[in-house]
Structure formats: C-alpha cells, structure tokens
Design an enzyme around this catalytic site. Structure first.
Site, PDB file in Angstrom:
ATOM      1  N   LYS A 108       0.907  -1.051  -0.069  1.00  0.00           N
ATOM      2  CA  LYS A 108      -0.087   0.176  -0.045  1.00  0.00           C
ATOM      3  C   LYS A 108       0.833   1.416   0.091  1.00  0.00           C
ATOM      4  CE  LYS A 108      -3.953   1.760   2.817  1.00  0.00           C
ATOM      5  NZ  LYS A 108      -4.753   1.308   3.907  1.00  0.00           N
ATOM      6  N   SER A 189      -9.488   1.443   2.832  1.00  0.00           N
ATOM      7  CA  SER A 189      -8.728   2.221   2.100  1.00  0.00           C
ATOM      8  C   SER A 189      -7.597   1.528   1.327  1.00  0.00           C
ATOM      9  CB  SER A 189      -8.063   3.350   3.206  1.00  0.00           C
ATOM     10  OG  SER A 189      -7.166   2.796   3.798  1.00  0.00           O
ATOM     11  N   THR A 210      -7.410   0.909  10.245  1.00  0.00           N
ATOM     12  CA  THR A 210      -7.534   1.470  11.209  1.00  0.00           C
ATOM     13  C   THR A 210      -8.740   1.319  12.011  1.00  0.00           C
ATOM     14  OG1 THR A 210      -6.265   3.489  10.544  1.00  0.00           O
ATOM     15  CG2 THR A 210      -7.730   3.956  12.427  1.00  0.00           C
ATOM     16  N   GLY A 212     -11.625  -0.902   9.399  1.00  0.00           N
ATOM     17  CA  GLY A 212     -12.092  -1.619   8.142  1.00  0.00           C
ATOM     18  C   GLY A 212     -11.147  -1.754   6.990  1.00  0.00           C
ATOM     19  N   SER A 213      -9.990  -0.877   6.908  1.00  0.00           N
ATOM     20  CA  SER A 213      -9.445  -0.527   5.607  1.00  0.00           C
ATOM     21  C   SER A 213      -8.599  -1.999   5.060  1.00  0.00           C
ATOM     22  CB  SER A 213      -8.533   0.431   5.835  1.00  0.00           C
ATOM     23  OG  SER A 213      -9.021   1.549   5.641  1.00  0.00           O
TER      24      SER A 213
END
Ligand SMILES: *[C@@H]1O[C@H](CO)[C@@H](O)[C@H](O)[C@H]1NC(C)=O
Ligand SMILES: *[C@@H]1O[C@H](CO)[C@@H](O)[C@H](O)[C@H]1NC(C)=O
Ligand SMILES: *[C@@H]1O[C@H](CO)[C@@H](O)[C@H](O)[C@H]1NC(C)=O
Ligand SMILES: *[C@@H]1O[C@H](CO)[C@@H](O)[C@H](O)[C@H]1NC(C)=O
Ligand SMILES: *[C@@H]1O[C@H](CO)[C@@H](O)[C@H](O)[C@H]1NC(C)=O
Ligand SMILES: *[C@@H]1O[C@H](CO)[C@@H](O)[C@H](O)[C@H]1NC(C)=O
Ligand SMILES: *[C@@H]1O[C@H](CO)[C@@H](O)[C@H](O)[C@H]1NC(C)=O
Ligand SMILES: *[C@@H]1O[C@H](CO)[C@@H](O)[C@H](O)[C@H]1NC(C)=O
Ligand SMILES: *[C@@H]1O[C@H](CO)[C@@H](O)[C@H](O)[C@H]1NC(C)=O
Ligand SMILES: *[C@@H]1O[C@H](CO)[C@@H](O)[C@H](O)[C@H]1NC(C)=O
Ligand SMILES: *[C@@H]1O[C@H](CO)[C@@H](O)[C@H](O)[C@H]1NC(C)=O
Ligand SMILES: CC(=O)N[C@H]1CO[C@H](CO)[C@@H](O)[C@@H]1O
Length: 555
Positions: A108, A189, A210, A212-213
């Site tokens: 990422k 994200s 943080t 759900g990402s």
C-alpha cells in the site's frame, strides 16, 4: 529499466482467455495467475518451470493490461527486475531465504520504502520525500525474499481526509475501481491492494487498517484479508492515522497465502514499542512464535465454539438479503466442519457503540501528533510538510488535490480538537472504547458464552475489533445476484451495490488470537470455495506461458 514489449502488448481482456500454450515452453502446466497460490508458485520455482524474473515480467504485464481501467497501482518498482535476478541467482546457488523467496508483493502507498518508490498516502504533498530506511514490514518482506513489485493506490490518507471523497481515490493515483462490475466501488482504504490481489497482479499484497481498511476492500474484491492485532506488525514508517488502532496486514487470494505473508511481517520491532506487547515476544511467557501457515488445518473448527453476535447484524432488507442468505449457508458449513454454533452471542454495549463518539476522538487525537512524528523522520521533505496544518494548507491550495470538491473534514476535525492524545479527555474516550469493544463487546461475548471466536458478515465486522485493537480475518462469502439493483455511492462516481459484487464473512477474536482465527478461516474457505465461483468482468490475459522461454525478450 522497464521492458517495452509489455507496453506494446497492452490490451484488456473482457473475458477470461483460455490457457495459451507457450511457443517455447516444454513444461506442461503453469498455474493460472488469477488464482495461483504460494504453494503452486513455490513448487514451480523449485522445479525450475519458471523464475522470479518470469513472475515479475508476467505480473507487470498484467498490471499494464488493466491499469488504465482500474488505477489500482500507483508505481511499479523500477528495481524489481534486478531484485528478481538476484533472487534467482541465490536460488540457483541453493540459498532459499524462506517460502516467500522470489514472490512479488505489492504494498500500500502508505508503507515507506527507501528506494525509488514514493510514499505519499496518495498526496502530492509527499511526492519526492525520502525516508531513512524501509518501513519495518517492508524490510521484513525483503529479508524474507519477497520482491516489492509496486505500490497500490488507496483512499487518500487512508481515508482520513474527506467527508465527501470516494473510496479508492487519491490525488496521486486517481480513482481505483473494483473488477467485478463496471465502476465498482473497490472499498478502502487499501483499495488497490484488494484489487491487485484479486486479479493476480502479484502473489499477494499488504494493506493497513484503522477501522475496516483491510477487511472491507478484501470482501469487496473477493479475497482474504488478515487484520492483525494492533502491535503484532510494526507501523514504523507507515503513514499513520492512529497509534491506538493502526495495523498492517496481508490481503491475498487464500487464507494460507495471507498466512505466509503474516508469518514474515509479524514480530517485535524496536521502532514501534506497541510490538513489545506481543505475548510471545516477552521474556516471561511462552516465547514460541506462532506458525500461522501450519495453523491452516482442515479440522481447525472441530469442537470449537463459534458465536454469532446477532444483535450487531442489522435488519434484513432488499440490499442485505443476499448477504443474510449466504451467511446462513456459511453457518451450516461451520457446523459440518464440527463447530458448535452459539447464536445470539450478543454484544451488550452495542447500542452505546452506535451512539458513541469516542472512536472519532481517539483518531482525531492521535492523527495530529502521529502524523507529525512520521513527517519528522523524513530525510528529504521537498514541500516542507511537517504538520497536519501544513498538509491541509497544501491540500487546499494544490489543484490536483481537488479541493473543495473533496473537502478536508477529517483534517479539520483533528486540528479543531483542543487536546491531544496525552490529555485526560483523550484517555476517557479511549477507556470508553475499551469498555464498549471489550466487556461490552466482543471480549464480553467470548467470555460469557465461552467462545473461541465470533463469526459475522464482514460489512459489520470491523468497528468493535478496531476500537480495542483486536484481530479479524475475512474470507469470501458470496456475491450479489444478477437481479440486484445498481446503487451508486453518495458522490455518484462509483457503483456500491450491483450484480456480481462480492461480499465476505469474518472471524474475530481476542487480542493475539490470529493463529486460531486463521485456522477457522482456512477450514471454512476449504469447504466453501467461494472465490473461484465469482469471476471478475475484466482481467488481464498475460500468463506465465507468455513470458517463460521468450528467447526474443530483451529483458
Ligand atoms: C499504466 O502504468 C504505466 C507504467 O507505470 C504508466 O506508464 C501508464 O501511464 C499507466 N497508465 C494509466 C492510464 O494509468
Ligand atoms: C517518485 O516521484 C518522483 C517525483 O515525482 C518521480 O520522479 C519518480 O519517478 C517516482 N518514482 C517512481 C518509482 O515512480
Ligand atoms: C455504474 O453502473 C451503471 C449501470 O450499469 C453504468 O451505467 C455506469 O457507467 C456505472 N458507473 C461507472 C462509474 O462506471
Ligand atoms: C513509545 O514510543 C513513542 C515514540 O516512538 C514514545 O513517544 C512513547 O512514549 C513510547 N511509549 C512507551 C510506553 O514506551
Ligand atoms: C529480557 O531479558 C534480557 C536478558 O536477560 C534482558 O536484558 C532484558 O532487559 C529483558 N527484557 C524485559 C522486557 O524484561
Ligand atoms: C506457545 O505459543 C505457541 C504460539 O505462540 C502455541 O502454538 C503453543 O501452543 C504455546 N504453547 C503452550 C504450552 O501454551
Ligand atoms: C440477541 O439479539 C437478537 C437480535 O437483536 C435478539 O433477537 C435476541 O433476542 C438477542 N438475544 C439475547 C440473548 O440477547
Ligand atoms: C442513543 O441515542 C439515542 C438518541 O439520542 C437515545 O435515545 C438512546 O438512549 C441512546 N442509547 C444509548 C445506549 O446510549
Ligand atoms: C499556507 O500556505 C501559504 C502559502 O505558502 C502561506 O502563506 C501560509 O502561511 C500557510 N498557512 C499555514 C497555516 O501554514
Ligand atoms: C432477486 O430474485 C430473488 C429470487 O427470485 C428475489 O427473492 C429477490 O427479491 C430479487 N431481488 C431484487 C432486488 O429484485
Ligand atoms: C517475447 O518478447 C518479445 C520482445 O520483447 C515480444 O515482442 C513478444 O511479444 C514476447 N513474446 C511473448 C509470447 O510474450
Ligand atoms: C502505474 C500506474 O498505473 N500509474 C498511474 C497511477 O494513476 C495516475 C493517475 O491516474 C496515472 O497518471 C499513473 O500513470
């Protein structure tokens, strides 16, 4: 450094292309890269059927076939070819670093590397900035022999900038789309990581979460995500939101593949003191590092007590009905696997959670000092960005950041908070979170009903674990049926609900319970085989057969 023949071959396959027999290949079977597992890639490398350089060529070729449509990768590592050759040489000399030796991984774009690749969280404010060393998780992957192939697009600032942006959009990388429906919301994200894992653009990927990402883009892209306990994986030199909730974890096509990656990145790090809480890293307890790969056992669910926190699942309606139906079938599979299902293992503080503003306070309180601490480590800072204030100022003035069409509401609320993460007000909010998610949430349910884990649709699985820093593993559950009505996001630029869009199911448990959760997820995955039943509408066509033994290749 980058080959030109891939650019000449750019094309987009709308339907899967049947396996092509390579002109020069004498080996019979190459694994299909859409679904290739670690074990298949490892055995092919060991047998000499293909090299790591072949894998880099094939994966880069695949990226270039879909990037103009999906925008899932922001940068390709210009050193990937050289690194692959070095690792191939090591292998030919009998030096194998471990299972990840020579496997390409995409990370990422908030995980720094001390190489040619930028680490920007998708913002032009950090383009060209330099870091003193690799993020610890990136260094661990390199040491394990993984090839860092590129950086994945993300919701900018890991989705801590705007109230009105869209999942998977960053100023630097553009709008990421999912591959299961035109204009699909990829979630976020870790959007590009989910899409890249799903389409076989690398062996696997790293995301960060943080709240759900990792698990949300994993479910929307038909892959597996492991959101580790906060502190199991180092966040050093990862662009932060919150030290109390941030964690780095794998997104991959299978549970075992994700376990291989977690095995390489988990562990203590002197640059992130939250890792000193790892039970097996302390002096006075059992110091055996868990074997997350060995945890992948078909009988892992036998005799285990799995709770359903029914009061958190929301109401069945026309949109959620397919998820509820698939969830019921999944529960039946757990029973067949020998699990004892404890339904209505409810969270007692759920209503309080729905009303609570404590998590927002914790994230706002952490973001300002945590971001400044990251920025203070830069060894080159071309735009003089030292504080969140500087980031906001840059964002609001730089046209490609699309302000005010995409606002800075999260920056604004963090800057407006008149206390930081060392104040009593912050501590009160954090304690509220620990109560709601702990005794009033998952830990209370595990204790009351004597459970090994809870099981719930992924769309509602992140929050309670996020606020206590607990682990979650998501696995594909199903996809929306063909008669689904297409529903766009609020901004109107993405399709959130549509036929074929995937959804997932999660196992969550107590802190540091990854070994068990991975076992449960594997036992479910191996009995359900959902991933291979759901097909992307767009996928690249380049396979290993196209690159292996290409004597005319100039690479
Ligand atoms: C696709 O990736 C290549 C290599 O980085 C880049 O040159 C090209 O501009 C990209 N195309 C789009 C449309 O993003
Ligand atoms: C990183 O950003 C710089 C500055 O824009 C650019 O020159 C460089 O090519 C980027 N690196 C990669 C690997 O794309
Ligand atoms: C969303 O789906 C609709 C209906 O298929 C389609 O017309 C539209 O172009 C899609 N949106 C995007 C952004 O592709
Ligand atoms: C952890 O490290 C940070 C900075 O790296 C420091 O501010 C903090 O006080 C440390 N906490 C503990 C408990 O050592
Ligand atoms: C762990 O043990 C080593 C060697 O005995 C010692 O130096 C170190 O301080 C100990 N660490 C902790 C956290 O107790
Ligand atoms: C020690 O920890 C490892 C993993 O951390 C676990 O697999 C093993 O069962 C533990 N042993 C004991 C005796 O608790
Ligand atoms: C758990 O929640 C469900 C759904 O809200 C409810 O129907 C059920 O009565 C609750 N059970 C217990 C034991 O609280
Ligand atoms: C949540 O908020 C609503 C509306 O403000 C209130 O009626 C309710 O009592 C609150 N519930 C809890 C558990 O705090
Ligand atoms: C924002 O940037 C402008 C232009 O560089 C500068 O004049 C101003 O002082 C900056 N404001 C803050 C709060 O940093
Ligand atoms: C789709 O078809 C199923 C089965 O006929 C039906 O139950 C469901 O309500 C339909 N969904 C929509 C959105 O029309
Ligand atoms: C082999 O490499 C050449 C030159 O780089 C390229 O034109 C050709 O398409 C490649 N062949 C295959 C099967 O990919
Ligand atoms: C590798 C890649 O696809 N890079 C692209 C990322 O997104 C930006 C903006 O859409 C493009 O300009 C890059 O080419």
């Amino acid at each position: 450094m980058m080959s030109t023949w891939f650019l000449a071959k750019v094309l987009v396959a709308i339907v899967p292309v049947a396996s092509v027999v390579a002109q020069y290949s004498t080996t019979p079977a190459f694994p299909s890269l859409l679904d290739a597992t670690a074990d298949e890639l490892i055995s092919g490398l060991e047998a000499g059927d293909f090299t790591s350089l072949d894998l880099v060529q094939a994966y880069v070729g695949r990226i270039l076939q879909v990037n103009s449509t999906l925008h899932m990768v922001t940068e390709i590592n210009p050193d990937a070819w050289t690194i692959a050759k070095e690792l191939d040489e090591e292998r030919s000399c009998g030096k194998i670093r471990g299972p990840l030796h020579g496997l390409p991984i995409i990370i990422k774009n908030n995980i720094a590397t001390a190489d040619e690749m930028n680490n920007t969280a998708g913002s032009f404010s950090l383009l060209g900035a330099k870091v003193p060393r690799d993020a610890t998780v990136a260094a661990k992957l390199r040491a394990a022999g993984a090839i860092l192939l590129g950086k994945s697009n993300l919701s900018q600032w890991a989705n801590y900038r705007s109230s009105n942006s869209s999942n998977g959009w960053s100023a630097y990388g553009g709008q990421t789309y999912g591959a299961y429906y035109p204009g699909q919301d990829p979630s976020g994200s870790s959007s590009g990581s989910g899409v890249s894992a799903s389409l076989g653009l690398a062996f696997g990927t790293l995301g960060s979460e943080t709240d759900g990402s990792i698990i949300s883009p994993s479910e929307l892209n038909n892959v597996v995500g492991i959101k580790p306990t906060v502190g199991l994986t180092s966040r050093a030199l990862v662009i932060p939101i919150s030290e109390h909730q941030d964690t780095v974890g794998p997104i991959a096509r299978t549970v075992k593949d994700a376990a291989y990656i977690l095995q390489a990145i988990a562990g203590p790090d002197r640059y992130d003191n939250y890792t000193s809480a790892i039970p097996w890293a302390s002096n006075c307890t059992n110091t055996t590092k868990p074997d997350y790969v060995a945890a992948c056992k078909l009988d892992a669910l036998a005799g285990k007590r799995i709770g359903i926190p029914r009061n958190t699942l929301g109401d069945r309606d026309i949109v959620s009905a397919p998820i509820f139906d698939a969830f019921d079938k999944a529960i039946a599979i757990l029973k067949e696997a020998g699990a004892i299902i404890v339904d209505n293992a409810n969270y007692t503080a759920w209503d309080q959670y729905l009303n609570s503003t404590a998590e927002g306070t914790v994230l706002d309180g952490d973001f300002k000092p945590n971001l400044a601490a990251y920025l203070a480590q830069l060894t080159y800072n071309p735009n003089n960005i030292h504080t969140l204030q500087d980031v906001r100022n840059f964002t609001q003035r730089f046209p490609a950041e699309e302000y005010p069409s995409r606002d800075t509401a999260d920056f604004d609320s963090s800057l407006a908070l008149n206390f930081s993460n060392t104040s009593p007000q912050f501590w009160a909010a954090y304690q509220e979170d620990l109560y709601i998610g702990g005794p009033g949430g998952i830990l209370g349910a595990l204790d009351t009903y004597n459970l090994d884990a809870v099981f719930l649709p992924t769309q509602g699985a992140s929050g309670i674990s996020a606020i206590i820093g607990g682990p979650v593993v998501t696995v594909p559950l199903g996809s929306y049926p063909s008669n689904t009505t297409v529903i766009p996001n609020r901004r109107g630029n993405l399709n959130v609900t549509a036929p074929n869009i995937p959804f997932g199911v999660s196992f969550a448990g107590k802190l540091w319970s990854e070994e068990s959760l991975i076992g449960f997820a594997y036992a479910y995955e191996q009995r359900s085989h959902v991933r291979t039943k759901v097909k992307p509408y767009i996928q690249p066509s380049i396979e290993l057969a196209d690159v292996v033994g290409n004597k005319t290749s100039k690479l």
